[in-house]
Design an enzyme around this catalytic site. Sequence first.
Site, PDB file in Angstrom:
ATOM      1  N   ARG A  87       0.847  -1.231  -0.202  1.00 39.49           N
ATOM      2  CA  ARG A  87       0.266  -0.366   0.233  1.00 39.49           C
ATOM      3  C   ARG A  87       1.016   1.352  -0.434  1.00 39.49           C
ATOM      4  O   ARG A  87       0.785   2.231  -0.484  1.00 39.49           O
ATOM      5  CB  ARG A  87      -0.812   0.170   0.756  1.00 39.49           C
ATOM      6  CG  ARG A  87      -2.450  -1.298   1.004  1.00 39.49           C
ATOM      7  CD  ARG A  87      -2.376  -1.471   2.239  1.00 39.49           C
ATOM      8  NE  ARG A  87      -1.389  -2.195   2.997  1.00 39.49           N
ATOM      9  CZ  ARG A  87      -2.138  -3.505   2.127  1.00 39.49           C
ATOM     10  NH1 ARG A  87      -2.741  -3.992   1.690  1.00 39.49           N
ATOM     11  NH2 ARG A  87      -0.710  -4.405   2.512  1.00 39.49           N
ATOM     12  N   THR A  88       1.835   1.096   0.782  1.00 37.95           N
ATOM     13  CA  THR A  88       2.288   2.533   1.122  1.00 37.95           C
ATOM     14  C   THR A  88       3.711   3.325  -0.246  1.00 37.95           C
ATOM     15  O   THR A  88       3.253   4.341  -1.007  1.00 37.95           O
ATOM     16  CB  THR A  88       3.398   2.198   2.280  1.00 37.95           C
ATOM     17  OG1 THR A  88       2.186   2.324   3.786  1.00 37.95           O
ATOM     18  CG2 THR A  88       3.815   4.283   2.621  1.00 37.95           C
ATOM     19  N   LYS A 116      28.063  -3.937  -2.652  1.00 32.91           N
ATOM     20  CA  LYS A 116      29.623  -3.400  -2.014  1.00 32.91           C
ATOM     21  C   LYS A 116      30.303  -2.835  -0.981  1.00 32.91           C
ATOM     22  O   LYS A 116      31.055  -1.947  -1.039  1.00 32.91           O
ATOM     23  CB  LYS A 116      30.039  -2.805  -3.971  1.00 32.91           C
ATOM     24  CG  LYS A 116      30.041  -3.337  -4.534  1.00 32.91           C
ATOM     25  CD  LYS A 116      29.741  -2.536  -5.572  1.00 32.91           C
ATOM     26  CE  LYS A 116      28.943  -1.902  -6.576  1.00 32.91           C
ATOM     27  NZ  LYS A 116      29.105  -0.995  -7.523  1.00 32.91           N
ATOM     28  N   ARG A 137      11.364   3.688   3.373  1.00 28.61           N
ATOM     29  CA  ARG A 137      10.714   2.355   4.136  1.00 28.61           C
ATOM     30  C   ARG A 137      12.120   2.170   4.474  1.00 28.61           C
ATOM     31  O   ARG A 137      12.632   0.931   3.709  1.00 28.61           O
ATOM     32  CB  ARG A 137       9.853   1.844   3.498  1.00 28.61           C
ATOM     33  CG  ARG A 137       9.898   0.601   4.840  1.00 28.61           C
ATOM     34  CD  ARG A 137       7.936  -0.289   4.747  1.00 28.61           C
ATOM     35  NE  ARG A 137       7.692   0.408   4.647  1.00 28.61           N
ATOM     36  CZ  ARG A 137       6.232   0.109   4.568  1.00 28.61           C
ATOM     37  NH1 ARG A 137       5.707  -1.428   4.309  1.00 28.61           N
ATOM     38  NH2 ARG A 137       4.870   0.513   5.124  1.00 28.61           N
ATOM     39  N   HIS A 170       5.562   5.301  11.940  1.00 28.11           N
ATOM     40  CA  HIS A 170       5.016   5.683  10.637  1.00 28.11           C
ATOM     41  C   HIS A 170       4.144   6.681  10.143  1.00 28.11           C
ATOM     42  O   HIS A 170       3.014   6.085  10.089  1.00 28.11           O
ATOM     43  CB  HIS A 170       4.201   4.071  10.392  1.00 28.11           C
ATOM     44  CG  HIS A 170       3.741   3.859   8.673  1.00 28.11           C
ATOM     45  ND1 HIS A 170       4.113   4.520   7.276  1.00 28.11           N
ATOM     46  CD2 HIS A 170       3.302   2.396   8.438  1.00 28.11           C
ATOM     47  CE1 HIS A 170       3.688   3.868   6.866  1.00 28.11           C
ATOM     48  NE2 HIS A 170       2.973   2.688   6.403  1.00 28.11           N
TER      49      HIS A 170
HETATM   50  N1   CP Z   1      -0.054   0.364   5.608  1.00 23.28           N
HETATM   51  C1   CP Z   1       1.263  -0.446   5.300  1.00 23.28           C
HETATM   52  O1   CP Z   1       1.862  -0.299   5.816  1.00 23.28           O
HETATM   53  O2   CP Z   1       0.597  -1.237   4.820  1.00 23.28           O
HETATM   54  P1   CP Z   1       2.105  -1.990   2.886  1.00 23.28           P
HETATM   55  O3   CP Z   1       3.543  -2.370   4.175  1.00 23.28           O
HETATM   56  O4   CP Z   1       1.355  -3.065   2.739  1.00 23.28           O
HETATM   57  O5   CP Z   1       2.996  -0.280   2.639  1.00 23.28           O
END
Ligand code: CP
Length: 353
Positions: A87-88, A116, A137, A170
């Site tokens: 999703r993100t 490397k 992420r 998050h």
């Molecule tokens: N809610 C969320 O962060 O979903 P993903 O891990 O699929 O990005």
Amino acid sequence: MTTVTKGIDWETFSELRGSEKKEYLTREGNIFHVIMSQQFDRQFLDEICELATKIRGIAKGNKGLAFLQSLLEGKRAMLYFVQPSTRTFLSFMAACQILGIHCSEVRDMTTSSEMKGESPEDTVRTFSSYVDLVVMRHPQAGFAERIAFLLNQISRPVPIINAGSGKDQHPTQALLDIYTLHRSFENYGGIDGKKIAFVGDLLRGRTVRSLVYLLRNYEGVTLYFVAPSELQMGDDLKEYLREQKVPFEESNSLAEVVPLVDAIYMTRIQDEYDERGESKAIDYSAYHFKKEYLKVLPANAIIMHPLPRRAEIPVEIDADKRAIYWRQVRNGMWVRVTLIATIFQKAKDIREY
Ligand code: CP
């Protein structure tokens, strides 16, 4: 790291409280990096919600879509996602496309020169040479914050958006969750005064942590933390809530809490963070939303989930109008459009459209 940015060294910066870090995440009074929920205040949250709704309306027609696409035409973004995401990642990519931004991606460290021996810091600094925005992420808590601090020192810094940092935060999920709560309760007095339950792995769930930090901006909310004792909310956040005078209760009975609340935020067990498979010893089935709970859940209450889900919400619950997690998914795209447009100071153009 011994370098200095805006007159402060890393050691001093990292010891600051979240709210004190805010000034280092802005430029000329505008939001620049998006790292943690503590950097947002009520005014910002209200503006994001209002603007997201405006953008949804604009995007309904071809003329509006063309306007949105023209806003950041020619900008480039790097999506650096070295932890799994559906999703993100996809909603940030869609958000960039809606705003006319071209995207590059790294989704696997084994394809990067980190294999490397290049440091992750040098890797992200390299991205910043090619793009105008880095969305990242990363499995390491605090890494996005460290990168934002580092990039503040270079002559052409680019904004960093934290799209999930280990067990820590998050913040963009929390913003879309706030937008979902806002829309759900706009005819029922808003988020102020609502009772919200968080259920499941609260110790390691970064979406829960970030949303709880944001909820201190609302008047009269009461929080319920429903979890097995091994996975209860961390002491740091409970201490924060006491300081902020946000009432909360801890429970291990989902059945008792369901009839009391306006919103239930379900989560899966975050066993990717197990060190020795310890999650297997926990009976998580007590933290599943059973079909019978629908009978006692208040009529205007909502069931949320950041997704992905496992068995904690059976698919048969999806048909209930109070189950709004698929709307959360869609809201995520609009909130990310809003956030990127705000970072690049396009909010005024959108409001005036
Ligand atoms: N809610 C969320 O962060 O979903 P993903 O891990 O699929 O990005």
